[in-house]
Scaffold this motif. Structure first.
Motif, mmCIF file in Angstrom:
data_model
loop_
_atom_site.group_PDB
_atom_site.id
_atom_site.type_symbol
_atom_site.label_atom_id
_atom_site.label_comp_id
_atom_site.label_asym_id
_atom_site.label_seq_id
_atom_site.Cartn_x
_atom_site.Cartn_y
_atom_site.Cartn_z
ATOM 1 N N TYR A 178 0.815 -1.150 0.068
ATOM 2 C CA TYR A 178 -0.166 -0.016 -0.173
ATOM 3 C C TYR A 178 0.885 1.201 -0.005
ATOM 4 O O TYR A 178 2.098 1.253 0.667
ATOM 5 N N SER A 378 3.853 1.371 5.523
ATOM 6 C CA SER A 378 2.753 2.593 5.582
ATOM 7 C C SER A 378 1.719 1.701 6.681
ATOM 8 O O SER A 378 2.010 0.840 7.011
ATOM 9 N N GLU A 379 0.896 2.668 7.025
ATOM 10 C CA GLU A 379 0.026 2.567 8.424
ATOM 11 C C GLU A 379 -0.845 1.117 7.723
ATOM 12 O O GLU A 379 -1.217 0.313 8.558
ATOM 13 N N ARG A 380 -1.327 1.222 6.386
ATOM 14 C CA ARG A 380 -2.262 0.079 5.869
ATOM 15 C C ARG A 380 -1.510 -1.045 5.737
ATOM 16 O O ARG A 380 -2.016 -2.336 6.023
ATOM 17 N N ASP A 381 -0.230 -0.989 5.457
ATOM 18 C CA ASP A 381 0.891 -2.204 5.404
ATOM 19 C C ASP A 381 0.605 -2.886 7.098
ATOM 20 O O ASP A 381 0.729 -4.144 7.088
ATOM 21 N N GLN A 383 -1.471 -2.427 9.245
ATOM 22 C CA GLN A 383 -2.799 -3.079 9.666
ATOM 23 C C GLN A 383 -3.011 -4.456 9.139
ATOM 24 O O GLN A 383 -3.684 -5.343 9.583
ATOM 25 N N LEU A 384 -2.451 -4.680 7.587
ATOM 26 C CA LEU A 384 -2.639 -5.807 7.120
ATOM 27 C C LEU A 384 -1.995 -6.828 7.818
ATOM 28 O O LEU A 384 -2.491 -7.976 7.952
#
Length: 413
Positions: A178, A378-381, A383-384
């Protein structure tokens, strides 16, 4: 002074071109550490493992020790300083870094060891050695065995030399990447002592190992989040289990190989069946002993070829490993008793992997199992990766409960 590297040291250098090849340890103490005593312990341990002060020279696969300045390894810092934000370069600095982080009333020790020097088991062995030195135990008769040749000799006696089996397989599934600001993240989930005890009992009832259960849960979590039904995961094989250790000998070294398990994970796969599949695959890979073929060839190259040629040949078959797994195993509390202070918590973890790569690390202390990852993304990485950990945790707890309920059913026959 120069200390020759072994072939698995060189291999770890090739596998970690894009990230610092390190392992992490976080020890929380009940009170303050005697820093001067810790420094003396590091110097005492260096009499057995001088490579901790060495700079790794990749062009020669060796460690160069020019001096043993303990302040180059032991650092005192104040909370909220975060040692994990340090940029490590083991080609210009020692292979070990210790940070004593002072808090009000207690200290935290964060240790970072290079994978060029040791594998996860070797890191644990160094920790136990450091504790002995801190406690002023007599280490005069101790020696460190880093050589790979005796291990290969013993393995060749136990396994028939396998035929070449093509190229090492690459991981079939990759995580998405992401966009966003790239930051360092650390994530973990924990299985309490009672929860992990149930998982261990379920594994014992199925005659499988904890690593096999964790890999099955890892594969299932990846299938759920990526929809892939073929997952290839690397599984470490500690060669120490095949060879005896002499008294007063430690093996702070790279003595772990890798087998690759290609796991079929249907969307509605029964977890019990998945665990048994991983168990069967691992048994097959161990009996086939392809790692011995690669290991023998690497050992020959290490003694006959220039490093530049060795690098060229090795990279032709070296598998890329975007998804990895490290099990540090159980930390022996009886061997983790620093004089005058109590260890409240102890967690091992891996390097900061640049997303979408991910390393799942497992370690157990006081009966509690911690699953963790460290990432740069990233933050989305992040979270995954956390979703993967949480899915693994849920799979393990559900499986343990299901096995408990199945064994508790009355037998009407």
């Amino acid at each position: 002074m120069y200390y020759r590297g072994e072939v698995l040291d060189f291999l770890n250098m090739l596998l970690t071109n894009d990230t610092a090849p390190l392992m992490r340890l976080r020890l929380v103490f009940s009170s303050k550490v005697d820093v001067e005593r810790l420094k003396a312990a590091v110097l005492a341990s260096a009499q057995i493992v001088p490579e901790i002060f060495g700079h790794y020279q990749s062009e020669h696969n060796r460690f160069e020790v020019t001096e043993q300045q303990v302040n180059a390894i032991v650092h005192e810092v104040q909370s909220p300083y975060s040692p994990e934000n340090t940029d490590f370069d083991f080609t210009t600095a020692p292979q070990l870094q210790l940070f004593v982080v002072h808090h009000d009333g207690y200290d935290v020790l964060q240790a970072f060891m290079s994978r060029l020097l040791a594998d996860s088991v070797g890191f644990k062995e160094y920790l136990y050695l450091l504790v002995q030195a801190y406690n002023y135990d007599d280490l005069s008769g101790y020696r460190n065995e880093r050589r790979l040749r005796p291990v290969i000799t013993q393995l060749q006696r136990q396994f028939t030399r396998p035929r070449p089996h093509g190229e090492l397989v690459t991981t079939a599934v990759k995580l998405p990447k992401y966009t966003g600001i790239s930051l360092r993240h650390g994530g973990h989930v924990m299985l309490s002592s009672s929860q992990f005890s149930r998982v261990r009992r379920a594994a014992k009832a199925q005659n499988v190992g904890i690593s096999e259960v964790l890999l099955a849960a890892y594969a299932k979590a990846l299938q759920v989040l990526t929809r892939h039904t073929t997952i290839t995961l690397p599984c470490p094989v500690d060669f120490r289990q095949f060879t005896a250790t002499a008294e007063q000998t430690t093996r702070i070294a790279n003595l772990t190989g890798t087998v690759f398990l290609t796991i079929k994970v249907d969307a509605d796969a029964n977890f019990n069946d998945l665990v048994q599949q991983v168990h069967t695959l691992l048994d097959k890979e161990r009996s086939r002993a392809a790692f011995l073929y690669r290991l023998t060839n690497l050992q020959k190259m290490n003694h006959t070829l220039p490093i530049s040629l060795m690098r060229k040949f090795t990279q032709r078959w070296l598998a890329q490993r975007p998804l990895t797994y490290t099990n540090f195993g159980t930390i022996d509390q009886q061997r983790l008793k620093f004089h005058g202070i109590t260890v409240v918590n102890c967690v091992f973890s891996g390097a900061f992997q640049i997303t979408p790569r991910m390393e799942l690390a497992a370690s157990t202390f006081a009966g509690t199992c911690t699953l963790s990852f460290n990432s740069l993304g990233s933050e989305r990485d992040y979270q995954l990766a956390m979703k993967i950990l949480e899915n693994i945790q849920a799979q393990l707890l559900l499986w343990a409960q299901t096995q408990k309920n199945a064994s508790a059913k009355p037998n009407n026959n």
